[in-house]
Design a protein around this motif. Structure first.
Motif, PDB file in Angstrom:
ATOM      1  N   LEU A 245       0.937  -1.239   0.009  1.00  0.00           N
ATOM      2  CA  LEU A 245      -0.172   0.519   0.062  1.00  0.00           C
ATOM      3  C   LEU A 245       0.828   1.363  -0.027  1.00  0.00           C
ATOM      4  O   LEU A 245       0.826   2.116  -1.017  1.00  0.00           O
ATOM      5  CB  LEU A 245      -1.354   0.393   1.264  1.00  0.00           C
ATOM      6  CG  LEU A 245      -2.190   1.770   1.747  1.00  0.00           C
ATOM      7  CD1 LEU A 245      -3.074   0.886   0.300  1.00  0.00           C
ATOM      8  CD2 LEU A 245      -2.739   0.964   3.040  1.00  0.00           C
ATOM      9  N   ILE A 246       1.537   1.291   0.679  1.00  0.00           N
ATOM     10  CA  ILE A 246       2.806   2.739   1.054  1.00  0.00           C
ATOM     11  C   ILE A 246       3.529   2.511  -0.834  1.00  0.00           C
ATOM     12  O   ILE A 246       3.501   3.746  -1.318  1.00  0.00           O
ATOM     13  CB  ILE A 246       3.969   2.394   1.678  1.00  0.00           C
ATOM     14  CG1 ILE A 246       2.931   2.657   3.925  1.00  0.00           C
ATOM     15  CG2 ILE A 246       4.628   3.572   2.130  1.00  0.00           C
ATOM     16  CD1 ILE A 246       4.740   1.732   5.035  1.00  0.00           C
ATOM     17  N   LYS A 247       3.949   1.321  -0.978  1.00  0.00           N
ATOM     18  CA  LYS A 247       4.766   1.264  -2.317  1.00  0.00           C
ATOM     19  C   LYS A 247       3.654   2.080  -3.692  1.00  0.00           C
ATOM     20  O   LYS A 247       4.526   2.551  -4.346  1.00  0.00           O
ATOM     21  CB  LYS A 247       4.950  -0.071  -2.295  1.00  0.00           C
ATOM     22  CG  LYS A 247       6.308  -0.036  -4.055  1.00  0.00           C
ATOM     23  CD  LYS A 247       6.828  -1.199  -3.936  1.00  0.00           C
ATOM     24  CE  LYS A 247       7.429  -1.256  -5.631  1.00  0.00           C
ATOM     25  NZ  LYS A 247       7.516  -2.836  -5.530  1.00  0.00           N
ATOM     26  N   GLY A 248       2.818   1.699  -3.557  1.00  0.00           N
ATOM     27  CA  GLY A 248       1.862   2.282  -4.326  1.00  0.00           C
ATOM     28  C   GLY A 248       1.027   3.193  -4.484  1.00  0.00           C
ATOM     29  O   GLY A 248       1.124   4.155  -5.327  1.00  0.00           O
ATOM     30  N   GLU A 252       1.609   6.173  -6.799  1.00  0.00           N
ATOM     31  CA  GLU A 252       0.382   6.962  -7.608  1.00  0.00           C
ATOM     32  C   GLU A 252       0.375   8.066  -7.248  1.00  0.00           C
ATOM     33  O   GLU A 252      -0.217   8.952  -7.601  1.00  0.00           O
ATOM     34  CB  GLU A 252      -1.301   6.607  -7.108  1.00  0.00           C
ATOM     35  CG  GLU A 252      -1.087   4.978  -7.461  1.00  0.00           C
ATOM     36  CD  GLU A 252      -1.775   4.984  -6.747  1.00  0.00           C
ATOM     37  OE1 GLU A 252      -2.825   5.343  -5.892  1.00  0.00           O
ATOM     38  OE2 GLU A 252      -1.835   2.843  -6.858  1.00  0.00           O
ATOM     39  N   ALA A 253       1.456   8.964  -6.807  1.00  0.00           N
ATOM     40  CA  ALA A 253       1.362  10.511  -5.801  1.00  0.00           C
ATOM     41  C   ALA A 253       2.303  11.069  -7.180  1.00  0.00           C
ATOM     42  O   ALA A 253       3.050  12.425  -7.096  1.00  0.00           O
ATOM     43  CB  ALA A 253       2.107  11.047  -4.650  1.00  0.00           C
ATOM     44  N   GLY A 254       2.552  10.441  -7.707  1.00  0.00           N
ATOM     45  CA  GLY A 254       4.006  11.001  -9.223  1.00  0.00           C
ATOM     46  C   GLY A 254       5.189  11.577  -8.902  1.00  0.00           C
ATOM     47  O   GLY A 254       5.748  10.714  -7.940  1.00  0.00           O
ATOM     48  N   ALA A 255       5.424  12.429  -9.862  1.00  0.00           N
ATOM     49  CA  ALA A 255       7.080  13.352  -9.376  1.00  0.00           C
ATOM     50  C   ALA A 255       7.283  13.464  -7.673  1.00  0.00           C
ATOM     51  O   ALA A 255       8.154  13.218  -7.194  1.00  0.00           O
ATOM     52  CB  ALA A 255       7.491  14.060  -9.689  1.00  0.00           C
ATOM     53  N   GLY A 257       5.416  12.775  -5.294  1.00  0.00           N
ATOM     54  CA  GLY A 257       5.702  11.477  -4.241  1.00  0.00           C
ATOM     55  C   GLY A 257       6.605  10.653  -4.617  1.00  0.00           C
ATOM     56  O   GLY A 257       7.417   9.986  -3.890  1.00  0.00           O
ATOM     57  N   LYS A 258       7.593  10.355  -5.554  1.00  0.00           N
ATOM     58  CA  LYS A 258       8.452   9.032  -5.638  1.00  0.00           C
ATOM     59  C   LYS A 258       9.718  10.073  -5.002  1.00  0.00           C
ATOM     60  O   LYS A 258      10.849   9.242  -4.923  1.00  0.00           O
ATOM     61  CB  LYS A 258       8.417   9.412  -6.945  1.00  0.00           C
ATOM     62  CG  LYS A 258       7.745   8.075  -7.845  1.00  0.00           C
ATOM     63  CD  LYS A 258       8.238   8.142  -9.366  1.00  0.00           C
ATOM     64  CE  LYS A 258       7.169   7.686  -9.996  1.00  0.00           C
ATOM     65  NZ  LYS A 258       6.919   6.878 -11.441  1.00  0.00           N
ATOM     66  N   VAL A 259      10.116  11.741  -5.044  1.00  0.00           N
ATOM     67  CA  VAL A 259      11.052  12.359  -4.378  1.00  0.00           C
ATOM     68  C   VAL A 259      10.912  11.799  -3.141  1.00  0.00           C
ATOM     69  O   VAL A 259      11.899  11.575  -1.860  1.00  0.00           O
ATOM     70  CB  VAL A 259      11.600  13.595  -4.667  1.00  0.00           C
ATOM     71  CG1 VAL A 259      12.276  14.320  -3.784  1.00  0.00           C
ATOM     72  CG2 VAL A 259      11.327  14.074  -6.866  1.00  0.00           C
ATOM     73  N   GLY A 260       9.882  12.521  -2.504  1.00  0.00           N
ATOM     74  CA  GLY A 260       9.566  12.086  -0.531  1.00  0.00           C
ATOM     75  C   GLY A 260      10.159  10.573  -0.665  1.00  0.00           C
ATOM     76  O   GLY A 260      10.149  10.196   0.360  1.00  0.00           O
ATOM     77  N   GLY A 261       9.777   9.553  -1.995  1.00  0.00           N
ATOM     78  CA  GLY A 261      10.101   7.824  -1.342  1.00  0.00           C
ATOM     79  C   GLY A 261      11.128   7.901  -1.207  1.00  0.00           C
ATOM     80  O   GLY A 261      11.778   6.959  -0.532  1.00  0.00           O
ATOM     81  N   PHE A 262      12.278   8.404  -2.648  1.00  0.00           N
ATOM     82  CA  PHE A 262      13.182   8.230  -2.507  1.00  0.00           C
ATOM     83  C   PHE A 262      13.856   9.117  -0.734  1.00  0.00           C
ATOM     84  O   PHE A 262      15.275   8.210  -0.280  1.00  0.00           O
ATOM     85  CB  PHE A 262      13.659   9.162  -3.099  1.00  0.00           C
ATOM     86  CG  PHE A 262      15.852   8.729  -2.876  1.00  0.00           C
ATOM     87  CD1 PHE A 262      16.677   8.201  -4.054  1.00  0.00           C
ATOM     88  CD2 PHE A 262      16.485  10.591  -2.402  1.00  0.00           C
ATOM     89  CE1 PHE A 262      18.117   7.928  -3.930  1.00  0.00           C
ATOM     90  CE2 PHE A 262      18.074   9.816  -3.163  1.00  0.00           C
ATOM     91  CZ  PHE A 262      18.672   8.891  -3.207  1.00  0.00           C
TER      92      PHE A 262
END
Length: 330
Positions: A245-248, A252-255, A257-262
């Protein structure tokens, strides 16, 4: 110390098993490993044969074999030969990632129960969200039905393990129930409560609810095998689902979200590791005359190494020998 290893048990055997043994050898040079299985398949993954003995056999127990029939009919299967070595004193413990039911049967019919133990229980050390101590829980599915006396024995077994193997001086023992009040629960839990309350050798803290397990409410949690297995699968499924769920959500949060995920990557991996109970070792079929340890069929080399460290501690502390002495006195 001599450990009999079912090298052919598990989804990724013998590679994952043998590679795990190689990792464990670095930390435990005092262990002699007996690897049971196809010699040619095992040998290709060995990088060091010091303290390694291969006992060749072409026969193994498959994941879909009927457990009791497999133990009785496949006399030369890797798991059966390993259990036989423990029974005859040629090995001190058995480890397998293979068919769970078959290993339970091998433990009961080949290794044998400690005198005084009615129903050995399957126990694992589970993670908690705060700290890294975890809690021991049994029975996790060795028995579909239990009597109050069985839960009483599980409490003694689990307390022994937590004290002597995990180093907890005065383990808190809780009874899994649908409420914390003494009057709550089924006839099984009500009767078990009274037995645990009267047991002087344990530190019984009363009933605990399922929602309290991951917050460290107890060091040892006892329940019947059906309930324990359901709780185990629920914790596994919740942890896996939460990570997906967290990964998805990040994807889905776009660029942004991916920066935050990094930047959260290390923290998320830390959470994943915390919820991975395999880091505490395998599941112990507790109540037998020797350590019989089961790890997940899809386990990798690191989990195998953790499980071998767990067995090393069990042998080093002689927890089974102390249990034998305790129940002989009882």
């Amino acid at each position: 110390m001599k450990i009999a290893v079912d090298a052919m048990g598990g989804d990724f055997a013998p590679q994952a098993i043998v590679e795990g043994v190689m990792l464990a050898k670095k930390n435990h040079p005092d262990i002699e490993f007996q690897l049971y299985g196809k010699e040619e398949a095992i040998r290709q993954y060995l990088t060091d044969e010091t303290n390694i003995t291969i006992i060749h056999t072409d026969e193994k127990i498959n994941s879909d074999d009927e457990p009791v029939k497999a133990i009785r009919r496949k006399k030369t299967a890797s798991m059966v030969l390993a259990a036989q070595a423990v029974k005859e004193g040629r090995a001190d413990a058995i480890f397998s990632a293979g068919n769970t039911g078959a290993l339970l049967a091998a433990g009961l019919f080949v290794v044998g129960r400690i005198k005084g133990i009615e129903r050995p229980g399957l126990m694992s050390t589970m993670p908690v969200l705060t700290g890294d101590q975890g809690f021991d829980m049994l029975d996790l599915g060795a028995n579909a039905e239990n009597k109050p006396e069985h839960l009483h024995q599980y409490a003694v077994l689990g307390s022994f393990y937590a004290k002597h193997v995990r180093g907890i001086a005065n383990p808190r023992v809780g009874l899994l129930n649908n409420g914390t009040e003494e009057t709550k629960g089924s006839e099984l839990t009500k009767e078990a409560f009274q037995l645990l309350k009267a047991e002087k050798s344990i530190h019984f803290i009363g009933n605990v609810e399922a929602r309290e397990l991951l917050t460290g409410a107890a060091d040892v949690v006892v329940t019947d095998g059906f309930t324990g297995n359901a709780v185990l699968k629920t914790i596994e499924g919740t942890a896996m689902g939460l990570m997906k769920l967290i990964k998805g959500s990040i994807n889905e949060a776009g660029a942004k979200g991916k920066v935050g995920g990094f930047f959260l990557k290390d923290a998320l991996y830390g959470l994943k590791d915390k919820m991975d109970y395999s880091s505490h070792g395998g599941a112990v079929l507790f109540g037998l005359k020797a350590p019989v340890i089961k790890t997940h069929g899809s386990t990798g080399p690191e989990a195998v190494s953790h499980t071998i460290s767990q067995i090393h501690t069990m042998l080093e502390t002689n927890v089974v020998g102390q249990l034998v002495a305790f129940f002989e006195q009882v």
